[in-house]
Motif scaffolding. Structure first.
Motif, PDB file in Angstrom:
ATOM      1  N   ARG A 161       0.825  -1.215   0.000  1.00 48.83           N
ATOM      2  CA  ARG A 161       0.000   0.000   0.000  1.00 48.83           C
ATOM      3  C   ARG A 161       0.858   1.262   0.000  1.00 48.83           C
ATOM      4  N   ASP A 186      -6.016  -6.092  -3.751  1.00 51.06           N
ATOM      5  CA  ASP A 186      -5.965  -4.719  -3.237  1.00 51.06           C
ATOM      6  C   ASP A 186      -5.245  -3.791  -4.218  1.00 51.06           C
ATOM      7  N   THR A 211      -7.163  -0.854  -6.284  1.00 53.90           N
ATOM      8  CA  THR A 211      -6.719   0.516  -6.032  1.00 53.90           C
ATOM      9  C   THR A 211      -6.362   1.219  -7.345  1.00 53.90           C
TER      10      THR A 211
END
Length: 386
Positions: free
Chosen positions: A11, A68, A72
């Motif tokens: 992330r 993820d 994103t």
């Protein structure tokens, strides 16, 4: 540039990458491909190591971490997410090669990329030591940027299709995928489309190119090394569904971010205070959460139970993907209607998302014929992919 380091660094690296993508969306749409320097940025961040086993310098990321990343990216731009998902799958595709060939390729580094075409749109004539390959393949997303391309072919011998083996579809000729350096192919500029314009999904051709036997593979073969998911084709379908979820999430974000400061022409309240808008967006958000939960649970089950029957897994996974794409179409459409007339302009991200979601829905892995196959299977029939 922040480099991904599993698991927490994923992330962190995304923050830098997403900011650059957001600033370059117009350029990506205009070029109809991912610019070479942006591809390098994604490579340097470690995106293409996500599925590579740690034994070869990869991150061996969990399914949630991979999805993820993809979701994103898609919430900013579906095209970048699509092309990146192809690159992310590179280790899985290359694991269908013989182990020695895999090792030889990854001796050059851990960020090797490959894309190509699953449809057998070319011919591979058997010759001494390998094949002579000729053909034209379509929908080769990101093909300008990859290190290698793979091209699925009908195998011929003496100019005639060779019969398929016992594991192939009855009555169909043998097929085999050929791996070639990107430089061996000619890219044909065909990608002029409604949506997903930045994926660069052009055609490519090979003309009488020699491919050694050790650089060929059967689609869906047993991975040659530990650490690669047993069924990457199914996992790839979940990634495409997650792109749709990301596009829909981006549409929700567009409406939510602007609702407090906008009032539609002839309306008495701001969008944020309008009861119809509140109902629509609340419903859309809830339906999207359910779609996301379905894909995440399916992906986790695939990783945790890899020895299940392939046909059964593919049938159920395809039905889940079809359900998700329908939900995402509804969510984006609801957001577009709620946003108002400003969304029809070419500089609106919502009109891009509307074009993208309908284009994504045309992909074979997301087709709602999957529900029919699921129904056949539930009634005791064979089910399975078409």
């Amino acid at each position: 540039m922040t480099t991904i380091g599993a698991p927490h660094g994923v992330r962190t690296a995304m923050e830098d990458v997403v900011g650059e993508i957001r600033e370059r969306i117009e350029e990506i749409e205009r070029l109809r491909r991912i610019p070479a320097d942006l591809h390098k940025t994604l490579r340097d961040a470690g995106m293409y190591r996500l599925l590579l086993p740690s034994s070869h310098g990869g991150l061996q990321a969990s399914s949630d971490e991979v999805l993820d990343v993809i979701e994103t990216l898609a919430a900013v731009d579906g095209s970048v997410a699509w092309a990146t998902s192809i690159g992310i799958q590179s280790p899985a595709v290359l694991s269908w090669l013989p182990r020695a060939t895999f090792e030889r390729i990854y001796a050059e580094g851990s960020d090797i990329t490959v894309g190509g075409a699953f449809g057998p749109q070319g011919q591979a004539e058997v010759v001494d030591g390998g094949y002579r390959v000729t053909g034209r393949w379509g929908f080769a997303s990101g093909c300008d940027n990859w290190d290698f391309l793979f091209a699925n072919c009908v195998v011929t011998q003496g100019g005639q299709p060779r019969p398929g083996g016992p594991d192939g579809p009855p009555g169909q000729p043998a097929t085999r995928a050929m791996l070639v350096p990107r430089a061996d192919a000619e890219i044909i500029d065909t990608w002029h489309t409604l949506g997903m314009r930045g994926t660069g999904s052009n055609d490519f051709t090979l003309q009488d190119v020699f491919v050694p036997e050790e650089f060929t593979f059967g689609l869906g073969a047993e991975p040659c090394i530990p650490g690669i998911t047993r069924y990457p084709l199914i996992e790839f379908g979940f990634e495409l569904a997650s792109i749709a979820i990301g596009v829909a999430q981006g549409a929700l974000n567009d409406v939510a971010d602007s609702a407090a400061g906008r009032q539609r022409v002839m309306a008495r309240t701001r969008i944020a205070d309008d009861a119809v808008a509140q109902h629509r967006i609340g419903r859309a958000h809830t339906e999207l959460r359910a779609a996301r939960a379905l894909i995440r649970a399916s992906a986790l089950s695939l990783r945790e139970n890899p020895e299940q029957d392939f046909i059964g897994l593919m049938t159920e996974a395809s039905a889940a993907n079809a359900s998700v794409i329908d939900t995402c179409i509804d969510v984006v459409g609801m957001c577009f209607r709620t946003y108002g007339a400003r969304g029809i302009y070419s500089d609106s991200s919502l009109q891009r998302r509307l074009r993208d979601i309908y284009t994504i829905a045309q992909h074979a892995t997301l087709n709602d014929s999957a529900w029919t196959r699921q129904g056949v299977a539930l009634f005791g029939g064979p089910g399975g992919p078409s």
